[in-house]
Structure formats: structure tokens, C-alpha cells
Design a protein around this motif. Structure first.
Motif, PDB file in Angstrom:
ATOM      1  N   GLN A 168       0.470  -1.289   0.063  1.00 16.03           N
ATOM      2  CA  GLN A 168       0.091   0.200  -0.176  1.00 16.03           C
ATOM      3  C   GLN A 168       0.921   1.111  -0.019  1.00 16.03           C
ATOM      4  O   GLN A 168       0.718   2.073  -0.890  1.00 16.03           O
ATOM      5  CB  GLN A 168      -1.151   0.833   1.100  1.00 16.03           C
ATOM      6  CG  GLN A 168      -2.163  -0.929   1.453  1.00 16.03           C
ATOM      7  CD  GLN A 168      -2.528  -1.101   2.759  1.00 16.03           C
ATOM      8  OE1 GLN A 168      -3.005  -0.611   3.077  1.00 16.03           O
ATOM      9  NE2 GLN A 168      -3.941  -1.815   2.814  1.00 16.03           N
ATOM     10  N   GLU A 169       2.375   1.491   0.355  1.00 11.82           N
ATOM     11  CA  GLU A 169       2.712   2.495   0.444  1.00 11.82           C
ATOM     12  C   GLU A 169       3.657   2.802  -0.378  1.00 11.82           C
ATOM     13  O   GLU A 169       3.590   3.732  -0.928  1.00 11.82           O
ATOM     14  CB  GLU A 169       3.777   2.025   1.577  1.00 11.82           C
ATOM     15  CG  GLU A 169       3.361   2.480   3.611  1.00 11.82           C
ATOM     16  CD  GLU A 169       4.607   2.159   4.394  1.00 11.82           C
ATOM     17  OE1 GLU A 169       6.209   1.966   3.725  1.00 11.82           O
ATOM     18  OE2 GLU A 169       4.401   2.045   5.616  1.00 11.82           O
ATOM     19  N   SER A 170       3.750   1.306  -1.645  1.00 10.95           N
ATOM     20  CA  SER A 170       4.567   1.433  -2.420  1.00 10.95           C
ATOM     21  C   SER A 170       3.252   2.368  -3.657  1.00 10.95           C
ATOM     22  O   SER A 170       4.256   2.758  -4.544  1.00 10.95           O
ATOM     23  CB  SER A 170       5.327   0.790  -2.992  1.00 10.95           C
ATOM     24  OG  SER A 170       3.793  -0.820  -3.660  1.00 10.95           O
ATOM     25  N   ASP A 171       2.331   1.881  -3.135  1.00  9.86           N
ATOM     26  CA  ASP A 171       1.193   2.640  -4.286  1.00  9.86           C
ATOM     27  C   ASP A 171       0.621   3.647  -4.320  1.00  9.86           C
ATOM     28  O   ASP A 171      -0.260   4.653  -4.403  1.00  9.86           O
ATOM     29  CB  ASP A 171      -0.231   2.008  -4.388  1.00  9.86           C
ATOM     30  CG  ASP A 171       0.208   0.454  -4.542  1.00  9.86           C
ATOM     31  OD1 ASP A 171       0.534   0.187  -5.515  1.00  9.86           O
ATOM     32  OD2 ASP A 171      -0.625  -0.835  -4.475  1.00  9.86           O
ATOM     33  N   ALA A 172       1.481   4.783  -3.007  1.00  8.87           N
ATOM     34  CA  ALA A 172       0.818   6.034  -2.344  1.00  8.87           C
ATOM     35  C   ALA A 172       1.920   7.028  -3.807  1.00  8.87           C
ATOM     36  O   ALA A 172       3.126   6.717  -4.072  1.00  8.87           O
ATOM     37  CB  ALA A 172       1.375   6.586  -0.826  1.00  8.87           C
ATOM     38  N   LYS A 173       0.931   8.464  -3.616  1.00  7.36           N
ATOM     39  CA  LYS A 173       2.254   8.573  -4.784  1.00  7.36           C
ATOM     40  C   LYS A 173       2.436  10.617  -4.468  1.00  7.36           C
ATOM     41  O   LYS A 173       1.934  10.725  -3.705  1.00  7.36           O
ATOM     42  CB  LYS A 173       0.686   9.395  -6.669  1.00  7.36           C
ATOM     43  CG  LYS A 173       0.853   7.816  -7.144  1.00  7.36           C
ATOM     44  CD  LYS A 173      -0.269   7.763  -8.215  1.00  7.36           C
ATOM     45  CE  LYS A 173       0.159   6.509  -9.070  1.00  7.36           C
ATOM     46  NZ  LYS A 173      -1.450   7.135 -10.425  1.00  7.36           N
ATOM     47  N   VAL A 174       3.368  11.219  -4.552  1.00  9.28           N
ATOM     48  CA  VAL A 174       3.667  12.312  -4.418  1.00  9.28           C
ATOM     49  C   VAL A 174       2.952  13.434  -5.812  1.00  9.28           C
ATOM     50  O   VAL A 174       3.342  13.031  -7.054  1.00  9.28           O
ATOM     51  CB  VAL A 174       5.002  12.542  -3.939  1.00  9.28           C
ATOM     52  CG1 VAL A 174       5.672  13.947  -4.259  1.00  9.28           C
ATOM     53  CG2 VAL A 174       5.895  11.121  -3.118  1.00  9.28           C
ATOM     54  N   GLU A 200       5.639  19.531  -1.576  1.00 13.26           N
ATOM     55  CA  GLU A 200       5.413  18.105  -1.987  1.00 13.26           C
ATOM     56  C   GLU A 200       3.450  18.343  -1.350  1.00 13.26           C
ATOM     57  O   GLU A 200       3.640  18.558   0.379  1.00 13.26           O
ATOM     58  CB  GLU A 200       6.362  17.397  -1.587  1.00 13.26           C
ATOM     59  CG  GLU A 200       7.098  17.277  -2.610  1.00 13.26           C
ATOM     60  CD  GLU A 200       8.216  16.696  -2.564  1.00 13.26           C
ATOM     61  OE1 GLU A 200       8.225  15.775  -1.134  1.00 13.26           O
ATOM     62  OE2 GLU A 200       9.861  16.818  -3.362  1.00 13.26           O
ATOM     63  N   ARG A 201       3.350  17.015  -1.262  1.00 17.50           N
ATOM     64  CA  ARG A 201       1.451  16.116  -0.809  1.00 17.50           C
ATOM     65  C   ARG A 201       1.843  15.069  -1.182  1.00 17.50           C
ATOM     66  O   ARG A 201       2.012  14.592  -3.031  1.00 17.50           O
ATOM     67  CB  ARG A 201       0.667  17.070  -1.231  1.00 17.50           C
ATOM     68  CG  ARG A 201       0.255  17.201  -1.543  1.00 17.50           C
ATOM     69  CD  ARG A 201      -1.174  18.066  -2.027  1.00 17.50           C
ATOM     70  NE  ARG A 201      -1.810  18.212  -3.430  1.00 17.50           N
ATOM     71  CZ  ARG A 201      -2.430  17.302  -4.078  1.00 17.50           C
ATOM     72  NH1 ARG A 201      -2.859  16.338  -3.513  1.00 17.50           N
ATOM     73  NH2 ARG A 201      -3.040  18.217  -5.505  1.00 17.50           N
ATOM     74  N   VAL A 202       1.872  14.052   0.046  1.00 20.69           N
ATOM     75  CA  VAL A 202       1.329  12.988  -0.920  1.00 20.69           C
ATOM     76  C   VAL A 202       0.283  11.785  -0.353  1.00 20.69           C
ATOM     77  O   VAL A 202      -0.820  12.314   0.924  1.00 20.69           O
ATOM     78  CB  VAL A 202       2.388  11.594   0.285  1.00 20.69           C
ATOM     79  CG1 VAL A 202       1.994   9.887  -0.020  1.00 20.69           C
ATOM     80  CG2 VAL A 202       3.365  11.987   0.538  1.00 20.69           C
ATOM     81  N   ILE A 203       0.000  11.241  -1.913  1.00 17.73           N
ATOM     82  CA  ILE A 203      -2.003  10.929  -2.318  1.00 17.73           C
ATOM     83  C   ILE A 203      -1.407   9.488  -1.857  1.00 17.73           C
ATOM     84  O   ILE A 203      -0.674   8.481  -2.710  1.00 17.73           O
ATOM     85  CB  ILE A 203      -2.059  11.409  -3.548  1.00 17.73           C
ATOM     86  CG1 ILE A 203      -2.197  12.592  -3.954  1.00 17.73           C
ATOM     87  CG2 ILE A 203      -3.343  10.445  -4.007  1.00 17.73           C
ATOM     88  CD1 ILE A 203      -2.289  13.049  -5.373  1.00 17.73           C
ATOM     89  N   GLU A 204      -2.493   9.090  -0.342  1.00 22.60           N
ATOM     90  CA  GLU A 204      -2.610   7.648  -0.340  1.00 22.60           C
ATOM     91  C   GLU A 204      -3.111   6.766  -1.424  1.00 22.60           C
ATOM     92  O   GLU A 204      -4.204   6.982  -1.936  1.00 22.60           O
ATOM     93  CB  GLU A 204      -3.393   7.932   1.060  1.00 22.60           C
ATOM     94  CG  GLU A 204      -2.563   8.505   2.023  1.00 22.60           C
ATOM     95  CD  GLU A 204      -0.787   7.857   2.511  1.00 22.60           C
ATOM     96  OE1 GLU A 204      -0.828   6.992   2.709  1.00 22.60           O
ATOM     97  OE2 GLU A 204      -0.480   8.001   3.541  1.00 22.60           O
ATOM     98  N   ALA A 205      -2.769   5.512  -1.530  1.00 21.81           N
ATOM     99  CA  ALA A 205      -3.156   4.571  -2.250  1.00 21.81           C
ATOM    100  C   ALA A 205      -4.650   4.378  -1.192  1.00 21.81           C
ATOM    101  O   ALA A 205      -4.318   4.197  -0.045  1.00 21.81           O
ATOM    102  CB  ALA A 205      -2.951   3.224  -2.154  1.00 21.81           C
TER     103      ALA A 205
END
Length: 255
Positions: A22-28, A232-237
Motif C-alpha cells: 500500500q505504501e508503494s502505491d502512494a503517490k507524490v 509536495e503532498r502524498v496521495i495515499e493509496a
């Protein structure tokens, strides 16, 4: 007991693998920050004329401050200037130079962001601009000397002897358009090349030609942003949907 430990370890391992996936699917995502910048440039100018190209080259410089409203559009206010040149080929080549400073306001377009999308880590950005201002020129003494020398010749067109000869300080409106290429070396610093075409009325170079006068600038310089240019902001999966399984316990009914 041993079987329970094995099952518990397997469930923990599966949970860790799922969390990592799930963490690897998160996008910046990158958000553009409106910001000011300063810019210094130096280079050369070619003043359009009828003598050799090399005879009409002169030094040029520009200092500007700008503001980028969004990834595509901005405004820039700056002062360009140094020298312009004129020339006339008659019985021999007559040349003269004079000084100017030209404050101007430009509307800036980032073509790379407009057509390829915003990317703060893009190395090269292609820019375009259009604007105008006031050209303040002075120091036209060499043109007066050339005019006096031409007046002593027997050349058949000498009656046109620099019909628009001017002295003192003259202020003329001008317009310009150009292209630039920025090479980004850090989020706040970019090195760049810029080329512009500038147009004024026919009286700029002292010659009467019945058409507009032009000069062309080629500049290299540095641009420094005043503040952060992006955040920057992280878009969670998306979280997996939990499935609820009801356990049905059958109760034996005595017969």
C-alpha cells in the motif's frame, strides 16, 4: 501450541507485506507555489541596418524582477540597454553608435508547462514572452559627425543625409517578443538563454527608411527564485475493502 504460533507469524508477515504494498502505491503530487524572482542577463545586440553584420553588433545587458502567478503565466518588469548602432554604405561605410535604456513589462508564458504539464524537476523549460515599454536613447554625437562627413561628399543620395538625425535624449515606445530556454540547476536557480526582437518607429537610427527600425538581442543569464517554487503532498493509496465473513455455527439438535 506450535501450530498457533506458526499461523500467527504467517498472519503478521502477510500484514507487513500488504502494508508495504500500500505504501508503494502512494503517490507524490507537486503543487506550484506563486513566487517572485530576480534575473540578470548579458549578451549582444544586432541593430538592423544596411552595412555589414559585424558593424552593427554591440553589447547588451538586462536586469529584471518577475512574478509567476501559476505554472503557465507570469509578469516580468526589467530594464534592457547599453548600445545600439547605425550605418550607411555610400562612397564608404559610415558607422555610429549611441546609448539607450529600455524599461519594459513582459507577459511570460511557460510553454513546457502549458503543453507537457507542470513538473518542478524538468531540466529544460521553453518560454515565450511579449511586451513593450519605453526606449530612452542618448549620445548620438557619432551620427552627427557621420552626417557632416556625408554632406561633404558628391554621392547622389547625399540630400537624404540622415534626415531623422536627433540629438539630446529621445523617448520612444517600443514593442518586443521573444523566446527563452531555462536550464534548471536547482529548484530555485536556473541558467537561461533568451532571444528577442524589438521594434520602434523609423527615427531610432537617424535614417529615413519609411519603415520601422528593429534591434535583436541575444542574452545569457541567471534566474533566482525568491522562496519555494513548489510543495509536495502524498496521495495515499486507496484502502482495501474489508470483507466481513459471518461464521455460521450449526447447533446439533438432539433427536
Amino acid at each position: 501450541m506450535k501450530l498457533n504460533k506458526i499461523l500467527l507469524s504467517a498472519m503478521m508477515l502477510l500484514g507487513a507485506v500488504t502494508s508495504s504494498a500500500q505504501e508503494s502505491d502512494a503517490k507524490v503530487a507537486y503543487d506550484f507555489n506563486p513566487h517572485w524572482y530576480i534575473q540578470g542577463q548579458i549578451g549582444g545586440q544586432y541593430t538592423l541596418g544596411e552595412v555589414k553584420f559585424s558593424d552593427l553588433l554591440s553589447p547588451n545587458a538586462q536586469l529584471s524582477v518577475g512574478y509567476n502567478f501559476n505554472p503557465t503565466f507570469g509578469l516580468r518588469f526589467g530594464a534592457n540597454g547599453w548600445q545600439s548602432r547605425g550605418g550607411w554604405e555610400l562612397n564608404k561605410t559610415y558607422k555610429w553608435k549611441y546609448n539607450y535604456v529600455a524599461p519594459a513589462l513582459d507577459l511570460m508564458f511557460n510553454l513546457s508547462n502549458a503543453f507537457a504539464g507542470y513538473n518542478p524537476h524538468r531540466v529544460f523549460n521553453v518560454l515565450a514572452f511579449v511586451g513593450g515599454g519605453a526606449n530612452v536613447a542618448w549620445g548620438n554625437d557619432e551620427a552627427a559627425t557621420a552626417s557632416a562627413a556625408i554632406g561633404q561628399t558628391e554621392f547622389p543620395y547625399s540630400h537624404q543625409n540622415l534626415a531623422y538625425l536627433w540629438d539630446g535624449t529621445k523617448v520612444r515606445a517600443f514593442g518586443r517578443a521573444g523566446l527563452g530556454l531555462d536550464f534548471q540547476v536547482s529548484p530555485r536557480i536556473a541558467l537561461g538563454l533568451e532571444f528577442s526582437a524589438n521594434v520602434l518607429n523609423d527615427r531610432y537610427n537617424s535614417k529615413r527608411a519609411h519603415n520601422a527600425d528593429w534591434y535583436f538581442n541575444g542574452l545569457a543569464g541567471i534566474k533566482i527564485a525568491l522562496g519555494k517554487t513548489y510543495s509536495e503532498r502524498v496521495i495515499e493509496a486507496p484502502q482495501p475493502v474489508e470483507r466481513i465473513v459471518e461464521r455460521v455455527v450449526e447447533k446439533a439438535v438432539p433427536t
